[in-house]
Design a protein around this motif. Structure first.
Motif, PDB file in Angstrom:
ATOM      1  N   GLY A  42     -23.402  -0.938  10.588  1.00 55.14           N
ATOM      2  CA  GLY A  42     -24.591  -0.753   9.765  1.00 55.14           C
ATOM      3  C   GLY A  42     -24.482  -1.237   8.338  1.00 55.14           C
ATOM      4  O   GLY A  42     -25.366  -0.950   7.532  1.00 55.14           O
ATOM      5  N   ALA A  43     -23.445  -1.978   8.001  1.00 53.66           N
ATOM      6  CA  ALA A  43     -23.283  -2.454   6.625  1.00 53.66           C
ATOM      7  C   ALA A  43     -24.183  -3.659   6.362  1.00 53.66           C
ATOM      8  O   ALA A  43     -24.700  -4.291   7.281  1.00 53.66           O
ATOM      9  CB  ALA A  43     -21.827  -2.816   6.378  1.00 53.66           C
ATOM     10  N   ASN A  44     -24.313  -3.991   5.072  1.00 56.97           N
ATOM     11  CA  ASN A  44     -25.076  -5.170   4.670  1.00 56.97           C
ATOM     12  C   ASN A  44     -24.460  -5.720   3.390  1.00 56.97           C
ATOM     13  O   ASN A  44     -23.541  -5.106   2.834  1.00 56.97           O
ATOM     14  CB  ASN A  44     -26.559  -4.811   4.497  1.00 56.97           C
ATOM     15  N   PRO A  45     -24.951  -6.855   2.890  1.00 56.57           N
ATOM     16  CA  PRO A  45     -24.303  -7.451   1.714  1.00 56.57           C
ATOM     17  C   PRO A  45     -24.277  -6.545   0.484  1.00 56.57           C
ATOM     18  O   PRO A  45     -23.361  -6.627  -0.336  1.00 56.57           O
ATOM     19  CB  PRO A  45     -25.143  -8.704   1.443  1.00 56.57           C
ATOM     20  N   GLN A  46     -25.253  -5.686   0.320  1.00 48.50           N
ATOM     21  CA  GLN A  46     -25.302  -4.796  -0.833  1.00 48.50           C
ATOM     22  C   GLN A  46     -24.547  -3.485  -0.607  1.00 48.50           C
ATOM     23  O   GLN A  46     -24.273  -2.757  -1.553  1.00 48.50           O
ATOM     24  CB  GLN A  46     -26.755  -4.465  -1.198  1.00 48.50           C
ATOM     25  N   ASP A  47     -24.262  -3.150   0.618  1.00 47.57           N
ATOM     26  CA  ASP A  47     -23.634  -1.867   0.955  1.00 47.57           C
ATOM     27  C   ASP A  47     -22.565  -2.097   2.024  1.00 47.57           C
ATOM     28  O   ASP A  47     -22.774  -1.806   3.202  1.00 47.57           O
ATOM     29  CB  ASP A  47     -24.699  -0.881   1.442  1.00 47.57           C
ATOM     30  N   LYS A  48     -21.420  -2.623   1.579  1.00 44.72           N
ATOM     31  CA  LYS A  48     -20.351  -2.959   2.520  1.00 44.72           C
ATOM     32  C   LYS A  48     -19.522  -1.732   2.884  1.00 44.72           C
ATOM     33  O   LYS A  48     -19.428  -0.776   2.119  1.00 44.72           O
ATOM     34  CB  LYS A  48     -19.435  -4.031   1.914  1.00 44.72           C
ATOM     35  N   ASN A  49     -18.931  -1.765   4.069  1.00 42.77           N
ATOM     36  CA  ASN A  49     -17.948  -0.758   4.461  1.00 42.77           C
ATOM     37  C   ASN A  49     -16.725  -0.929   3.555  1.00 42.77           C
ATOM     38  O   ASN A  49     -16.466  -2.017   3.054  1.00 42.77           O
ATOM     39  CB  ASN A  49     -17.545  -0.946   5.922  1.00 42.77           C
TER      40      ASN A  49
END
Length: 195
Positions: free
Chosen positions: A45-52
């Motif tokens: 569920g990660a994305n470029p603004q909210d990485k694991n």
């Protein structure tokens, strides 16, 4: 192991994954291969603004391949930061020792930032991956920043009593005897930080 599904697009059930401040040691080997101390696979569920995030981990003595920080197929949007990776005492692997791996162009948008390692070699065939600030210390004579990460890793102080009396690693002193000779062998107990 985090994730499932080689190159599959599906609605992920995981997000905001944080793997932090762990002490991981003496893993793989004895026929177990194609893995890593921290292994990711597939969509999450990660994305470029909210990485694991994988940070503050002390990892030592992974005994076989593929890599200590192993991003497998379709891994994306991970940040690996301020980890200490010690392969100094690891025997030779079936392949080259690698502290990190992004082995195919299906792996993308990974950040490997300010990690400490005894091995310089890593694999990056992925897309838009960043490797910066890596400090290679072959003899594991760690600088103060790495020693602080090691000291912080592992069981939190509130839970220390849970590991009292547990021997994680052991060693002996060298001993030479003549035929018919006798001696006492001292066994030394240690934790993963050799304390």
């Amino acid at each position: 192991h985090i994730g499932y599904g080689w190159d599959k697009n599906f609605d992920p059930v995981t997000k905001n994954i944080k793997i932090q401040d762990n002490m991981i040691y003496d893993l793989m080997g004895k026929g177990v291969r194609d893995g890593g101390a921290i292994y990711s696979l597939g969509t999450n569920g990660a994305n470029p603004q909210d990485k694991n995030l994988v940070s503050g981990n002390y990892i030592r003595n992974q005994m076989d391949d593929s890599a200590v920080l192993y991003a497998d197929q379709s891994s994306a949007y991970w940040r690996y930061e301020n980890n200490v990776i010690d392969l100094k005492e690891s025997a030779p692997w079936h392949g080259s020792k690698r502290w990190a791996q992004a082995w195919t162009n299906l792996i993308h948008d990974l950040d490997f930032v300010n990690n400490y390692t005894t091995e310089a070699y890593y694999v990056n065939i992925g897309i838009n991956n960043t490797f910066e600030g890596t400090k290679v210390v072959p003899d594991a004579n760690w600088p103060a920043e790495a020693r602080a990460i090691i000291a912080q890793s592992g069981i939190e102080p509130a839970y220390q009593e849970l590991q009292e009396g547990i021997v994680s690693r052991w060693s002996t002193e060298d001993l030479s005897l003549n035929v018919g000779g006798m001696s006492t062998l001292n066994v030394l107990a240690h934790n993963g930080k050799d304390q």
